[in-house]
Motif scaffolding. Structure first.
Motif, PDB file in Angstrom:
ATOM      1  N   CYS A   1     -21.591 -41.452 -19.145  1.00 54.13           N
ATOM      2  CA  CYS A   1     -19.942 -41.864 -19.084  1.00 54.13           C
ATOM      3  C   CYS A   1     -19.827 -41.482 -21.048  1.00 54.13           C
ATOM      4  O   CYS A   1     -18.945 -41.006 -21.197  1.00 54.13           O
ATOM      5  CB  CYS A   1     -19.600 -43.131 -18.973  1.00 54.13           C
ATOM      6  N   LEU A   2     -20.959 -41.417 -21.765  1.00 52.48           N
ATOM      7  CA  LEU A   2     -20.915 -40.901 -22.951  1.00 52.48           C
ATOM      8  C   LEU A   2     -21.347 -39.354 -23.257  1.00 52.48           C
ATOM      9  O   LEU A   2     -20.077 -39.250 -23.663  1.00 52.48           O
ATOM     10  CB  LEU A   2     -21.446 -41.749 -23.219  1.00 52.48           C
ATOM     11  N   LEU A   3     -22.046 -38.565 -22.311  1.00 54.29           N
ATOM     12  CA  LEU A   3     -22.223 -37.474 -22.338  1.00 54.29           C
ATOM     13  C   LEU A   3     -20.519 -37.008 -21.671  1.00 54.29           C
ATOM     14  O   LEU A   3     -20.387 -35.499 -22.276  1.00 54.29           O
ATOM     15  CB  LEU A   3     -23.764 -37.128 -21.487  1.00 54.29           C
ATOM     16  N   LEU A   4     -20.027 -37.455 -20.557  1.00 57.88           N
ATOM     17  CA  LEU A   4     -18.967 -36.567 -19.998  1.00 57.88           C
ATOM     18  C   LEU A   4     -18.152 -37.184 -20.638  1.00 57.88           C
ATOM     19  O   LEU A   4     -17.124 -36.062 -20.762  1.00 57.88           O
ATOM     20  CB  LEU A   4     -19.054 -37.729 -18.759  1.00 57.88           C
ATOM     21  N   GLY A   5     -17.543 -37.977 -21.422  1.00 54.96           N
ATOM     22  CA  GLY A   5     -16.979 -37.892 -22.581  1.00 54.96           C
ATOM     23  C   GLY A   5     -17.011 -37.308 -23.195  1.00 54.96           C
ATOM     24  O   GLY A   5     -15.456 -36.646 -24.372  1.00 54.96           O
ATOM     25  N   ALA A   6     -17.892 -37.359 -23.915  1.00 59.31           N
ATOM     26  CA  ALA A   6     -18.569 -36.495 -24.935  1.00 59.31           C
ATOM     27  C   ALA A   6     -17.926 -34.574 -24.864  1.00 59.31           C
ATOM     28  O   ALA A   6     -17.546 -34.287 -26.170  1.00 59.31           O
ATOM     29  CB  ALA A   6     -19.491 -36.258 -25.428  1.00 59.31           C
TER      30      ALA A   6
ATOM     31  N   LEU B   1     -11.134 -31.022 -27.794  1.00 57.16           N
ATOM     32  CA  LEU B   1     -10.511 -30.310 -29.637  1.00 57.16           C
ATOM     33  C   LEU B   1     -10.568 -28.945 -29.395  1.00 57.16           C
ATOM     34  O   LEU B   1      -9.947 -28.496 -30.526  1.00 57.16           O
ATOM     35  CB  LEU B   1     -11.769 -31.061 -30.390  1.00 57.16           C
ATOM     36  N   GLY B   2     -10.947 -28.122 -28.676  1.00 56.86           N
ATOM     37  CA  GLY B   2     -11.569 -26.767 -28.745  1.00 56.86           C
ATOM     38  C   GLY B   2     -10.237 -25.854 -27.982  1.00 56.86           C
ATOM     39  O   GLY B   2      -9.631 -25.160 -29.002  1.00 56.86           O
ATOM     40  N   ARG B   3      -9.369 -26.975 -27.411  1.00 52.10           N
ATOM     41  CA  ARG B   3      -8.005 -26.698 -26.803  1.00 52.10           C
ATOM     42  C   ARG B   3      -6.909 -27.229 -27.982  1.00 52.10           C
ATOM     43  O   ARG B   3      -5.587 -26.497 -27.898  1.00 52.10           O
ATOM     44  CB  ARG B   3      -7.757 -27.402 -25.729  1.00 52.10           C
ATOM     45  N   THR B   4      -7.056 -27.902 -28.695  1.00 55.99           N
ATOM     46  CA  THR B   4      -6.321 -28.476 -29.432  1.00 55.99           C
ATOM     47  C   THR B   4      -5.834 -27.522 -30.572  1.00 55.99           C
ATOM     48  O   THR B   4      -5.044 -27.459 -31.618  1.00 55.99           O
ATOM     49  CB  THR B   4      -5.927 -30.084 -29.630  1.00 55.99           C
TER      50      THR B   4
END
Length: 157
Positions: free
Chosen positions: A14-19, A26-29
């Motif tokens: 879940c941590l890797l998937l969330g990252a 972040l790239g899109r924003t």
């Protein structure tokens, strides 16, 4: 023990998937950084094109000036040749043509300064002893003033 290890694997997944999801969001924003780099590149390209164009214009006019000087020199040579022929071949030896002096620059690189020009007047200037254009009687003849006793007009029959 298996429950704890399964729990750790799920937590790490879940941590890797969330990252990964956070990185893409972040790239899109923040597309401003990409747009800024593209705009800077486009600006630099346009600036270089403008400098190249200015250089082309400058070299074009330099070459045009050289060609005009060559043309004037050729004209001067032909004219002087005709003058020499007219002087030698004319019956009296006197030609109405005059030679153009050699070595004089045809086109000077210094611009000629024009005499200062006064702006046009927006009124008719007043002449001494006369009424100005803004006077209420300007242009009216003094001889044709209406008299106090006008002549009656004859009746129509």
């Amino acid at each position: 023990m298996q429950d704890i290890s399964s729990l750790i694997v799920v937590a790490i997944t879940c941590l890797l998937l969330g990252a990964a999801i956070g990185y893409f969001i972040l790239g899109r924003t923040k597309p401003g950084q990409q747009n800024r780099a593209a705009l800077e590149k486009q600006f630099n390209d346009m600036q270089q094109q403008q400098q190249d164009y200015q250089q082309q214009v400058s070299s074009h006019f330099d070459r045009t000036g050289e060609l005009l000087n060559e043309l004037a020199e050729s004209y001067r040579s032909v004219h002087n040749h005709i003058v020499d022929g007219a002087q030698n071949l004319h019956s009296s030896g006197i030609s109405p043509l005059q030679a153009i002096p050699e070595g004089r620059p045809v086109l000077d690189s210094k611009p000629v300064e024009a005499a200062p020009v006064a702006p046009p007047l927006d009124y008719a200037p007043k002449q001494p002893g006369k009424k100005g254009a803004l006077h209420e009687e300007f242009g009216m003849d003094s001889e044709k003033k209406p008299s106090d006793n006008p002549e009656p007009t004859p009746p129509l029959v």
